[in-house]
Design an enzyme around this catalytic site. Sequence first.
Site, short mmCIF file in Angstrom:
data_model
loop_
_atom_site.label_atom_id
_atom_site.label_comp_id
_atom_site.label_asym_id
_atom_site.label_seq_id
_atom_site.Cartn_x
_atom_site.Cartn_y
_atom_site.Cartn_z
CG ASP A 13 -2.47 -3.64 -0.07
OD1 ASP A 13 -1.81 -3.62 1.02
OD2 ASP A 13 -2.34 -4.23 -1.02
CE LYS A 14 -3.24 6.82 0.17
NZ LYS A 14 -1.74 7.95 -0.56
#
Length: 244
Positions: free
Chosen positions: A103-104
Site C-alpha cells: 500500500d501507498k
Amino acid sequence: MEKERLNKYLAACGICSRREADRLIEEGRVLVNGEGAENGMQVSDADEILVNGKLLHGKNEKVVLAYYKPLGVVCTEKDRFADKKITDVVKYPVRVTYAGRLDKDSEGLLLLTNDGDLINSMMRGSAGHEKEYIVKVNKEITEEFLRDMALGVYLPELGIRTKPCKTEKIGKFTFKIVLTQGVNRQIRRMAKELGYAVNAIKRVRVVNVSLANLKPGQYRQILGEELHVLYNSCRRKDGRIGEQ
C-alpha cells in the site's frame, strides 16, 4: 529457435504477467512480424515483436531486486494521479516491475523483477507465500487481540474470513504478523474489526528474502543461495514457476 506461447514470451521479457499479456494481445496492442498477434501463437527471439509500438529485444537475463519502498510510493506504473510511482523512483538498467503490492501508506520490502513467471507465482493468493510485517497500532496490544488476529478475522465488507496467521507482541503498541494471503489492506481491515487503528506498517520479509539493512529507497540484487531458495519456494508441484 525454440518457440513458445506469446503470452509466456512477453512475461519472460519482463513486460507484464501472462494474464496482462493476454489482455494486451486481445486489445490489439501486440504485433508479431507486422501482423496483429493472436492468443496462443508461438514465437521466438527470431520474431519481430512490438508492444504498444515498442520493439522487444528478446528475453532479459532474470533479475530480482529487494527494494525498500518508502511511504508515499504507489505500486503502479501508469496512474497519472499518483504523486510517486515505482517507475519514478526505481532506476535500473533492466526494466523491472513489482511482484506483489504494498500500500501507498505502508513501507518496507517489495520484490522487483523482470521474470514474469515469478511475478505470476508471487501474485497468486493460493500459493501461500509468507509475508512478515511489523505493525504499530493506536492502543495497547492485548493477548486477546493477538489471538483473534491469529485465528482469522471476518471482514464483513468483503464477506470473507482471513486465513489463520502467526502473531507476536514485540512492544506495548507493536506486534509482528506473518500472512499467507493477499487481501487488499488486510492488516488494517483486520485490526479495525477488532477495535484497533493501524498507525504504521512495515513489511520486513517476503518468503526467505528479508529487508535486512536496506534504508528507504535503497535496493539490492538477490543472488546466490538466497535467490535459489526463493525460486524453489515458488515452484509448483510440476516443477514450474507461476501459472500454466
